[in-house]
Scaffold this motif. Structure first.
Motif, PDB file in Angstrom:
ATOM      1  N   PHE A  97      23.361   6.672  72.237  1.00 22.46           N
ATOM      2  CA  PHE A  97      22.405   5.836  71.515  1.00 22.46           C
ATOM      3  C   PHE A  97      22.652   5.916  70.005  1.00 22.46           C
ATOM      4  O   PHE A  97      22.705   4.884  69.313  1.00 22.46           O
ATOM      5  CB  PHE A  97      20.978   6.294  71.841  1.00 22.46           C
ATOM      6  N   LEU A  98      22.808   7.120  69.475  1.00 21.48           N
ATOM      7  CA  LEU A  98      23.018   7.296  68.047  1.00 21.48           C
ATOM      8  C   LEU A  98      24.361   6.714  67.605  1.00 21.48           C
ATOM      9  O   LEU A  98      24.473   6.140  66.512  1.00 21.48           O
ATOM     10  CB  LEU A  98      22.937   8.781  67.685  1.00 21.48           C
ATOM     11  N   TYR A  99      25.374   6.850  68.454  1.00 24.81           N
ATOM     12  CA  TYR A  99      26.696   6.311  68.135  1.00 24.81           C
ATOM     13  C   TYR A  99      26.636   4.790  67.995  1.00 24.81           C
ATOM     14  O   TYR A  99      27.138   4.225  67.005  1.00 24.81           O
ATOM     15  CB  TYR A  99      27.682   6.702  69.234  1.00 24.81           C
ATOM     16  N   TYR A 100      26.008   4.122  68.961  1.00 30.36           N
ATOM     17  CA  TYR A 100      25.952   2.662  68.893  1.00 30.36           C
ATOM     18  C   TYR A 100      24.953   2.183  67.842  1.00 30.36           C
ATOM     19  O   TYR A 100      25.133   1.110  67.261  1.00 30.36           O
ATOM     20  CB  TYR A 100      25.649   2.081  70.270  1.00 30.36           C
ATOM     21  N   ALA A 101      23.921   2.960  67.572  1.00 31.99           N
ATOM     22  CA  ALA A 101      23.022   2.613  66.476  1.00 31.99           C
ATOM     23  C   ALA A 101      23.784   2.613  65.154  1.00 31.99           C
ATOM     24  O   ALA A 101      23.630   1.709  64.323  1.00 31.99           O
ATOM     25  CB  ALA A 101      21.857   3.598  66.421  1.00 31.99           C
ATOM     26  N   ALA A 102      24.631   3.634  64.959  1.00 33.83           N
ATOM     27  CA  ALA A 102      25.431   3.710  63.739  1.00 33.83           C
ATOM     28  C   ALA A 102      26.420   2.549  63.655  1.00 33.83           C
ATOM     29  O   ALA A 102      26.606   1.955  62.587  1.00 33.83           O
ATOM     30  CB  ALA A 102      26.171   5.043  63.691  1.00 33.83           C
ATOM     31  N   ARG A 103      27.048   2.197  64.770  1.00 34.43           N
ATOM     32  CA  ARG A 103      28.009   1.095  64.762  1.00 34.43           C
ATOM     33  C   ARG A 103      27.328  -0.245  64.467  1.00 34.43           C
ATOM     34  O   ARG A 103      27.899  -1.117  63.818  1.00 34.43           O
ATOM     35  CB  ARG A 103      28.752   1.023  66.099  1.00 34.43           C
ATOM     36  N   LEU A 104      26.113  -0.408  64.939  1.00 36.33           N
ATOM     37  CA  LEU A 104      25.381  -1.643  64.669  1.00 36.33           C
ATOM     38  C   LEU A 104      24.967  -1.758  63.208  1.00 36.33           C
ATOM     39  O   LEU A 104      24.921  -2.858  62.651  1.00 36.33           O
ATOM     40  CB  LEU A 104      24.126  -1.710  65.553  1.00 36.33           C
ATOM     41  N   LEU A 105      24.696  -0.614  62.574  1.00 38.29           N
ATOM     42  CA  LEU A 105      24.062  -0.632  61.257  1.00 38.29           C
ATOM     43  C   LEU A 105      24.996  -0.388  60.085  1.00 38.29           C
ATOM     44  O   LEU A 105      24.702  -0.814  58.964  1.00 38.29           O
ATOM     45  CB  LEU A 105      22.949   0.433  61.216  1.00 38.29           C
ATOM     46  N   ARG A 106      26.121   0.282  60.302  1.00 40.57           N
ATOM     47  CA  ARG A 106      26.860   0.820  59.163  1.00 40.57           C
ATOM     48  C   ARG A 106      27.507  -0.234  58.271  1.00 40.57           C
ATOM     49  O   ARG A 106      27.884   0.074  57.139  1.00 40.57           O
ATOM     50  CB  ARG A 106      27.917   1.817  59.643  1.00 40.57           C
ATOM     51  N   ARG A 107      27.657  -1.465  58.741  1.00 42.34           N
ATOM     52  CA  ARG A 107      28.235  -2.513  57.889  1.00 42.34           C
ATOM     53  C   ARG A 107      27.178  -3.271  57.085  1.00 42.34           C
ATOM     54  O   ARG A 107      27.510  -4.177  56.315  1.00 42.34           O
ATOM     55  CB  ARG A 107      29.065  -3.484  58.734  1.00 42.34           C
ATOM     56  N   LEU A 108      25.922  -2.898  57.278  1.00 42.51           N
ATOM     57  CA  LEU A 108      24.853  -3.487  56.475  1.00 42.51           C
ATOM     58  C   LEU A 108      24.832  -2.817  55.101  1.00 42.51           C
ATOM     59  O   LEU A 108      25.498  -1.799  54.883  1.00 42.51           O
ATOM     60  CB  LEU A 108      23.517  -3.290  57.184  1.00 42.51           C
ATOM     61  N   PRO A 109      24.083  -3.358  54.145  1.00 44.87           N
ATOM     62  CA  PRO A 109      23.923  -2.666  52.863  1.00 44.87           C
ATOM     63  C   PRO A 109      23.476  -1.223  53.081  1.00 44.87           C
ATOM     64  O   PRO A 109      22.687  -0.953  54.002  1.00 44.87           O
ATOM     65  CB  PRO A 109      22.841  -3.488  52.159  1.00 44.87           C
ATOM     66  N   PRO A 110      23.967  -0.277  52.278  1.00 46.64           N
ATOM     67  CA  PRO A 110      23.701   1.149  52.524  1.00 46.64           C
ATOM     68  C   PRO A 110      22.231   1.489  52.740  1.00 46.64           C
ATOM     69  O   PRO A 110      21.895   2.234  53.678  1.00 46.64           O
ATOM     70  CB  PRO A 110      24.257   1.815  51.258  1.00 46.64           C
ATOM     71  N   TRP A 111      21.343   0.966  51.891  1.00 48.81           N
ATOM     72  CA  TRP A 111      19.923   1.303  52.033  1.00 48.81           C
ATOM     73  C   TRP A 111      19.360   0.811  53.352  1.00 48.81           C
ATOM     74  O   TRP A 111      18.516   1.473  53.971  1.00 48.81           O
ATOM     75  CB  TRP A 111      19.124   0.721  50.858  1.00 48.81           C
ATOM     76  N   LEU A 112      19.849  -0.340  53.814  1.00 51.46           N
ATOM     77  CA  LEU A 112      19.364  -0.906  55.062  1.00 51.46           C
ATOM     78  C   LEU A 112      19.952  -0.158  56.256  1.00 51.46           C
ATOM     79  O   LEU A 112      19.256   0.069  57.258  1.00 51.46           O
ATOM     80  CB  LEU A 112      19.732  -2.389  55.129  1.00 51.46           C
TER      81      LEU A 112
END
Length: 212
Positions: A97-112
């Motif tokens: 869950f944490l791995y895919y959460a990171a993959r979904l989010l990491r290309r967004l702006p850093p604060w987001l």
């Protein structure tokens, strides 16, 4: 470009560190918290059955989350009947869950990306399910994996992502049968968006079935 790459790497490191803290907290709770009623019922009713009996759903009951029951039995045989061992399948689902959460989010702006990861990873009500020997944590982990590959399938039209979406959705459903609705909804979204891309001329109609 260099600054953008450094920012991306910093976000990745931050998400990894937060993920490790969240996982450590969950492991501690899984190792120290007593078994709940439903966990004990699953243990008492299904651990003495063979793998074939579990897979065939011989003793069907709503308390039997199939994939979790199989994971509990395997971990009991490998590591013994401790709380931590029996809850290990759901802790591994938390890693997923944490791995895919990171993959979904990491290309967004850093604060987001960081804020979104905190929201997803520290929801106490959901996080608790990953520390129990039940099917809910497993279903959350595989459902988020399915969502990630659903998005990638629409964006890149690759067969690999479609197959991974289906595989993760099936595993989520085997973890908790109510997730069948999520699989069905994912299919509708997948083909609706692909049809939209076909109608706009972005992809050829022959890519609908199959993707290749």
């Amino acid at each position: 470009m260099i600054r953008r790459h450094a920012s991306f790497r910093a976000v990745t490191v931050a998400l990894a560190l937060m993920g490790l803290i969240i996982l450590a907290t969950a492991v501690y709770r899984a190792a120290t918290a007593s078994f709940t009623h439903d966990e004990a019922l699953s243990y008492n009713d299904y651990m003495d059955l063979g793998y074939g009996e579990i897979l065939s759903h011989t003793h069907a009951f709503t308390n039997n989350h199939l994939l979790n029951t199989l994971g509990m039995k395997l971990c009991k045989q490998l590591f013994g009947p401790t709380e931590l061992a029996l809850r290990l399948p759901n802790l591994l689902a938390l890693v997923l869950f944490l791995y895919y959460a990171a993959r979904l989010l990491r290309r967004l702006p850093p604060w987001l990306a960081v804020g979104g990861f905190v929201v997803l990873g520290t929801n106490s009500y959901m996080l608790e399910f990953f520390t129990l020997a039940r099917g809910y944590g497993l279903s959350f982990g595989f459902a988020l994996m399915a969502l990630f590959h659903l998005i990638r399938a629409v964006q890149e039209m690759r067969t690999r992502d479609v197959l991974l979406f289906h595989a993760a959705s099936v595993l989520a459903t085997l973890s908790n049968f109510t997730l069948l609705n999520v699989h069905a909804a994912g299919l509708l979204v997948l083909y609706a968006l692909v049809l939209a891309r076909v109608s706009r001329g972005e992809v050829q109609r022959k890519r609908l079935v199959p993707f290749y």
